[in-house]
Design a protein around this motif. Structure first.
Motif, PDB file in Angstrom:
ATOM      1  N   LEU A 105     -33.218  -3.009  22.316  1.00 16.68           N
ATOM      2  CA  LEU A 105     -32.669  -4.075  23.150  1.00 16.68           C
ATOM      3  C   LEU A 105     -31.572  -4.822  22.391  1.00 16.68           C
ATOM      4  O   LEU A 105     -30.507  -5.103  22.937  1.00 16.68           O
ATOM      5  CB  LEU A 105     -33.773  -5.037  23.581  1.00 16.68           C
ATOM      6  N   ARG A 106     -31.837  -5.104  21.121  1.00 10.41           N
ATOM      7  CA  ARG A 106     -30.839  -5.819  20.318  1.00 10.41           C
ATOM      8  C   ARG A 106     -29.658  -4.912  19.987  1.00 10.41           C
ATOM      9  O   ARG A 106     -28.499  -5.323  20.002  1.00 10.41           O
ATOM     10  CB  ARG A 106     -31.477  -6.335  19.030  1.00 10.41           C
ATOM     11  N   ARG A 107     -29.953  -3.678  19.684  1.00  8.71           N
ATOM     12  CA  ARG A 107     -28.889  -2.753  19.272  1.00  8.71           C
ATOM     13  C   ARG A 107     -27.916  -2.471  20.408  1.00  8.71           C
ATOM     14  O   ARG A 107     -26.716  -2.318  20.173  1.00  8.71           O
ATOM     15  CB  ARG A 107     -29.496  -1.451  18.769  1.00  8.71           C
ATOM     16  N   MET A 108     -28.431  -2.409  21.633  1.00  8.72           N
ATOM     17  CA  MET A 108     -27.544  -2.154  22.773  1.00  8.72           C
ATOM     18  C   MET A 108     -26.497  -3.251  22.888  1.00  8.72           C
ATOM     19  O   MET A 108     -25.401  -3.020  23.399  1.00  8.72           O
ATOM     20  CB  MET A 108     -28.353  -2.035  24.068  1.00  8.72           C
ATOM     21  N   GLU A 109     -26.828  -4.462  22.436  1.00  2.60           N
ATOM     22  CA  GLU A 109     -25.889  -5.588  22.525  1.00  2.60           C
ATOM     23  C   GLU A 109     -24.959  -5.662  21.328  1.00  2.60           C
ATOM     24  O   GLU A 109     -23.882  -6.249  21.410  1.00  2.60           O
ATOM     25  CB  GLU A 109     -26.662  -6.903  22.648  1.00  2.60           C
ATOM     26  N   SER A 110     -25.371  -5.077  20.231  1.00  2.00           N
ATOM     27  CA  SER A 110     -24.576  -5.226  19.013  1.00  2.00           C
ATOM     28  C   SER A 110     -23.765  -3.966  18.720  1.00  2.00           C
ATOM     29  O   SER A 110     -22.638  -3.823  19.178  1.00  2.00           O
ATOM     30  CB  SER A 110     -25.493  -5.577  17.844  1.00  2.00           C
ATOM     31  N   ASP A 111     -24.368  -3.042  17.994  1.00  2.00           N
ATOM     32  CA  ASP A 111     -23.642  -1.834  17.603  1.00  2.00           C
ATOM     33  C   ASP A 111     -23.596  -0.789  18.700  1.00  2.00           C
ATOM     34  O   ASP A 111     -22.786   0.130  18.647  1.00  2.00           O
ATOM     35  CB  ASP A 111     -24.309  -1.211  16.375  1.00  2.00           C
ATOM     36  N   GLY A 112     -24.467  -0.910  19.697  1.00  6.13           N
ATOM     37  CA  GLY A 112     -24.572   0.119  20.722  1.00  6.13           C
ATOM     38  C   GLY A 112     -25.551   1.195  20.307  1.00  6.13           C
ATOM     39  O   GLY A 112     -25.761   1.449  19.124  1.00  6.13           O
ATOM     40  N   ALA A 113     -26.179   1.825  21.279  1.00 12.70           N
ATOM     41  CA  ALA A 113     -27.121   2.899  20.996  1.00 12.70           C
ATOM     42  C   ALA A 113     -26.362   4.169  20.599  1.00 12.70           C
ATOM     43  O   ALA A 113     -25.158   4.273  20.820  1.00 12.70           O
ATOM     44  CB  ALA A 113     -27.987   3.168  22.215  1.00 12.70           C
ATOM     45  N   ASP A 114     -27.101   5.121  20.045  1.00  9.66           N
ATOM     46  CA  ASP A 114     -26.468   6.384  19.653  1.00  9.66           C
ATOM     47  C   ASP A 114     -25.873   7.111  20.849  1.00  9.66           C
ATOM     48  O   ASP A 114     -24.845   7.782  20.726  1.00  9.66           O
ATOM     49  CB  ASP A 114     -27.493   7.286  18.966  1.00  9.66           C
ATOM     50  N   TYR A 115     -26.540   7.000  21.997  1.00  3.77           N
ATOM     51  CA  TYR A 115     -26.092   7.716  23.195  1.00  3.77           C
ATOM     52  C   TYR A 115     -26.114   6.778  24.399  1.00  3.77           C
ATOM     53  O   TYR A 115     -27.001   5.938  24.521  1.00  3.77           O
ATOM     54  CB  TYR A 115     -26.995   8.921  23.473  1.00  3.77           C
ATOM     55  N   SER A 116     -25.151   6.932  25.276  1.00  5.54           N
ATOM     56  CA  SER A 116     -25.144   6.166  26.517  1.00  5.54           C
ATOM     57  C   SER A 116     -24.472   6.983  27.608  1.00  5.54           C
ATOM     58  O   SER A 116     -23.714   7.921  27.322  1.00  5.54           O
ATOM     59  CB  SER A 116     -24.437   4.825  26.335  1.00  5.54           C
ATOM     60  N   GLY A 117     -24.795   6.632  28.858  1.00  9.13           N
ATOM     61  CA  GLY A 117     -24.244   7.355  29.990  1.00  9.13           C
ATOM     62  C   GLY A 117     -22.961   6.727  30.508  1.00  9.13           C
ATOM     63  O   GLY A 117     -22.400   5.834  29.874  1.00  9.13           O
TER      64      GLY A 117
END
Length: 126
Positions: A105-117
């Motif tokens: 949840l925090r990473r999606m807001e900061s660095d971003g996840a490894d993969y996204s659609g």
């Protein structure tokens, strides 16, 4: 590389419901949803880990529910009592790290996840 394809977005009136789906090419330990509206920062919405932990943004607690199917390659976001401020592009995210859901949840807001659609648009009218 993990490929993610979202679907289920649309236009609804305030108070309505939508269910978003995300099909992944393979399972990852962490999966989640984030959203971004024009002119606003990215917001982590919900995340789930294969150890059963889930995490939600305060803005959606009690209204949204995140889940995965038994195959663990399809992620869902059930959104109830939608509000105009929920209007945004919603993205599915995946992360292989074996950590708690709150981490994603925090990473999606900061660095971003490894993969996204590519995202699916949700529009809520008042």
């Amino acid at each position: 590389e993990v490929h993610l394809v979202e679907s289920g977005g649309g236009s609804v009136q305030a108070g309505g419901s939508l269910t978003l789906s995300c099909v992944a090419s393979e399972n990852t330990f962490l999966m989640g949803w984030f959203r971004q509206a024009p002119g606003k920062e990215r917001e982590g919405v919900a995340a789930i880990a294969d150890d059963g932990t889930v995490s939600y943004a305060d803005s959606v607690k009690g209204r949204f529910n995140i889940s995965k199917d038994n195959s663990k390659t399809t992620l869902y976001l059930q959104m109830n009592n939608l509000k105009p401020e929920d209007t945004a592009m919603y993205y599915c995210a995946a992360q292989g790290s074996r950590l708690k859901a709150a981490y994603l949840l925090r990473r999606m807001e900061s660095d971003g996840a490894d993969y996204s659609g590519q995202g699916t648009q949700v529009t809520v009218s008042s």
